[in-house]
Design an enzyme around this catalytic site. Structure first.
Site, mmCIF file in Angstrom:
data_model
loop_
_atom_site.group_PDB
_atom_site.id
_atom_site.type_symbol
_atom_site.label_atom_id
_atom_site.label_comp_id
_atom_site.label_asym_id
_atom_site.label_seq_id
_atom_site.Cartn_x
_atom_site.Cartn_y
_atom_site.Cartn_z
ATOM 1 N N ALA A 63 35.956 -1.503 -65.262
ATOM 2 C CA ALA A 63 34.498 -1.356 -65.253
ATOM 3 C C ALA A 63 33.905 -2.525 -66.027
ATOM 4 C CB ALA A 63 34.125 -0.044 -65.940
ATOM 5 N N GLU A 130 41.676 1.701 -71.270
ATOM 6 C CA GLU A 130 40.411 2.216 -71.816
ATOM 7 C C GLU A 130 40.511 2.623 -73.276
ATOM 8 O OE1 GLU A 130 41.662 2.957 -68.858
ATOM 9 O OE2 GLU A 130 40.109 3.039 -67.327
#
Ligand code: 3H9
Length: 709
Positions: A63, A130
């Site tokens: 992302a 992440e």
């Protein structure tokens, strides 16, 4: 389709290419572009299958991390809106093959797992990093990955975030095929083969084979949790990541996604995630030096030399060899040279034993190190790093010699940790070529170099030093010249307060314990024992003439040194040690020295809380850091943060000392500093910059924005 995603055809196979350099992050427009391309290709009756591939150097690296700040700042809808897009991919009736090169990280791997098949070049890496940003996968990574690779692999990948090389990912079931040679051609052929098979495309969300054994799942989850406890002290995201993977084993896919979203939001809105994202961008920001042009010509570094074969010199030499740069390794006697080389060999052998280096690589690196006893071949060196004893007279002697024996264009770098770089440079006829390269111990392991610019260091020397840091796999942080530079100047205040607290009544274990609990790798007094108390003792003696009279000084460390207690190396310092075991043991003899010192100085001992320990030590860092910023010795607060995280064991999840102060609130920090000034005197005089920011409701992050070029 759009500038970010293009749709082309290779016969009956549609090729969807993402073009969002440099790393094809899923910035706004990318998921939408993929969706539109898939929908268009699905409608096109001439198309039988699709390939999703990244343009440029990589597949999707995740992302767009910049977007998270906008979400937490309330500028965006909290929903990421990615699931419906991935569902369209997964539910597409035509086979979609994801072709991976470079990195498929985070949302990149999650997109790949929503595709029906994955092929990759052998050099590709996949991962769910992440948790390094304080979050967990938020696009069903915690739900699809266990379905492909099983709970143990998925929990490990989601909780620790380390990249997995394509061949291992193949073994684990994450990818289906390795493609040697042309990736796109291989992926198109693979898609064609799947389309021709007549079988419906395989959906990851429907696969349950690898998560159906409840007993196996429980065992893997328990092991993952134990590992998280051990490796990720204080961290929220790794724990939540395992909870999310557990949900995949207990809930239907859609409910698992909902659980993941809940856990994702817990993490995203946490202080830890904000701090770790600050650290991600901080590591990249410090490489950019305002005022030094990006196209500044660099001095080519093809050969290096290191003077001094002690612990630091040996570590620095290894750094050059590790980066493939041949290096002359100079000592003054054969005995010292043999000792230094012996340590280097031992270090490499330990890495080989751990399986992190092959014997061949070790031999290649050792072959790049040439031990020498004279300066005869120093004309070959493009850079010389001096790593002799921390004494000005000696350093100047070495630099005067280097001035004679090296080429005029060679960089002369000093590994001094505190001494005046201008004075060192004055021993040469070319101060523009002289700079500080302060490595941290162990120099071959610690990832940071404090690059100290002297008044006359040239832009080319500074820019080359920054580029060299990256080449040596380090983060170079540019600072100005002053006593102790940024790192040790601040650390001095931190350790000073730790020692004052001991004199005032806190026990050594209480002080170290409070800071360890806060997240520091070690407490300040234990660090002193590790680094060697004699180093500071020698520096204090060197600078004694500069100390203003009437200012309180900690006294116990000098007394420990006078008794030969230099720390771990002598088996005793603030603690005692049963060498070779380095576990600190409380020593009543030290407590006695502290109590006697306090009594002599008229200090009334009292009970001290953990809160006071944290405020006294951490705010001392912050107050000095603010002064350093105002003086321009550090360029930005983020430079201080990165230096402290990479060089001093400051917890990354707190974002560094200056970021931490912002999270506490600068007004609160400033008020405490004023209170400490009243109680403890002028050492606590508030930094005018801290006062200015605190009273105007600003933060150090705001200060940094004023420095953006
Ligand atoms: C995620 O995916 C969450 C999902 O689960 C949820 C989805 C809904 N975003 O590092 P470099 C910039 S979380 C924005 O110097 P390298 C970087 O700042 C994400 N920007 O190159 C730099 O900018 P600048 C999970 C990014 O070759 C430039 O790109 N993914 C992003 O040494 C070059 O980067 C990750 O955590 C990003 N995702 O290393 C991967 N990535 O030039 C994070 C990079 O202005 N990225 N930039 O300074 C990396 O690990 C490395 O960048 C990578 C390349 C290994 C890819």
């Amino acid at each position: 389709m759009s500038d970010l995603v293009s749709l082309t055809k290779d016969g009956d196979i549609a090729v969807i290419t993402i073009n969002n350099p440099p790393v094809n992050a899923m910035s706004p427009g990318v998921p939408e572009g993929i969706l539109a391309s898939v929908q268009a290709a699905e409608k096109d009756s001439a198309i039988k299958g699709m390939v999703l591939i990244g343009g440029g150097r990589t597949f999707i690296a995740g992302a767009d991390i910049k977007e998270f700040g906008k979400i937490t700042a309330g500028q965006k809808d909290r929903k990421l809106g990615i699931h419906p897009i991935l569902a369209v991919i997964e539910n597409c009736a035509k086979p979609i093959v994801c072709a991976i090169h470079g990195t498929a990280f985070g949302g990149g791997l999650e997109t790949a797992m929503a595709c029906h098949y994955r092929v990759a070049v052998p050099s590709a890496l996949v991962g769910q990093p992440e948790c390094k940003l304080g979050i967990i996968p938020g696009a069903a990574g915690t739900q699809r990955l266990p379905r492909l690779a099983g709970v143990a692999v998925a929990a490990e990948m989601c909780a620790f975030g380390d990249p997995v090389p394509a061949p291992k990912a193949l073994e684990a079931g994450i990818i289906d095929k390795l493609i040697e040679g042309d990736l796109l051609a291989g992926a198109v052929a693979f898609a064609r083969e799947k389309a021709a098979s007549g079988k419906p495309p395989r959906k990851t969300c429907d696969q349950t084979d690898k998560i159906s054994n409840a007993q196996e799942n429980e065992t893997a989850l328990a092991a993952a949790r134990a590992n998280v406890k051990k490796r990720s002290r204080n961290l929220l995201a790794p724990r939540k990541a395992v909870d999310a993977v557990e949900a995949a084993t207990k809930l239907p896919f859609e409910q698992g996604i909902a659980k993941e979203a809940e856990l994702f939001n817990d993490c995203l809105f946490s202080d830890q995630s904000k701090a770790l994202i600050h650290v991600f961008f901080g590591e990249r920001a410090v490489a950019k030096v305002p005022g030094i042009a990006k196209d500044q010509a660099l001095i080519p570094i093809k050969r290096a030399a290191v003077v001094g074969g002690g612990t630091m010199g040996g570590g620095i030499t290894m750094n050059y060899a590790n980066a493939g740069i041949p290096v002359l390794f100079k000592e003054i006697s054969q005995e010292a040279l043999d000792r230094g080389l012996g340590i280097i060999k031992k270090n490499y052998a330990a890495t080989v034993a751990k399986g992190r280096l092959t014997q061949k690589q070790m031999d290649e690196r050792l072959a790049l190190i040439e031990p020498v006893l004279s300066f005869d071949r120093f004309k070959e060196a493009d850079i010389v790093t001096e790593a002799v004893f921390e004494e000005m007279a000696l350093k100047k002697k070495v630099f005067a010699e280097l001035d004679k024996v090296t080429r005029p264009d060679a960089i002369l770098a000093s590994n001094t940790s505190t001494l005046n770089v201008n004075e060192i440079a004055s021993a040469t006829s070319r101060p523009a070529q002289v700079i500080g390269h302060h490595y941290f111990s162990p120099a071959n392991v610690m990832r940071v170099i404090e690059v100290v610019r002297g008044d006359k260091s040239s832009d080319a020397v500074i820019a080359t030093s920054m580029a060299l840091s990256k080449k040596l796999s380090k983060v170079g942080i540019l600072v100005g010249n002053c006593r102790g530079f940024v790192g040790n100047r601040m650390f001095h205040c931190y350790q000073r307060e730790a020692q004052f607290l001991a004199e005032e009544g806190a026990t050594i274990e209480q002080i170290d314990g409070a800071l360890y609990e806060f997240g520091m790798a070690m407490g300040p007094l234990a660090v002193g024992d590790l680094a060697g108390l004699d180093v500071g003792w020698r520096i204090r003696k060197e600078y004694k003439h500069l100390e203003p009279a009437g200012i309180r000084q900690p006294e116990v460390a000098d007394q420990l040194c006078e008794q030969g207690r230099y720390g771990q190396k002598t088996g005793a310092g603030w603690y005692k040690y049963d060498l070779p075991n380095r576990t600190p043991i409380a020593d009543p003899a030290v407590q006695k020295i502290i109590e006697e010192t306090a009594a002599k100085a008229g200090i009334k001992r009292r009970t001290i809380s953990s809160e006071e320990i944290l405020e006294r030590t951490l705010y001392a860092l912050v107050n000095e850091g603010a002064t350093i910023l105002a003086e321009g010795i550090a360029l930005r607060a983020v430079d201080i943060d990165m230096l402290y995280i990479l060089g001093y064991g400051f917890p990354a999840f707190r974002g560094g000392p200056m970021w931490y102060a912002d999270t506490v609130g600068l007004k609160k920090v400033y008020d405490k500093v004023c209170e400490f000034e009243k109680q403890h005197g002028s050492l606590w005089e508030p930094s005018p910059l801290l006062k200015e920011l605190a009273t105007s409701g600003k933060t150090f992050a705001d200060f940094d924005k004023t420095k953006e070029s």
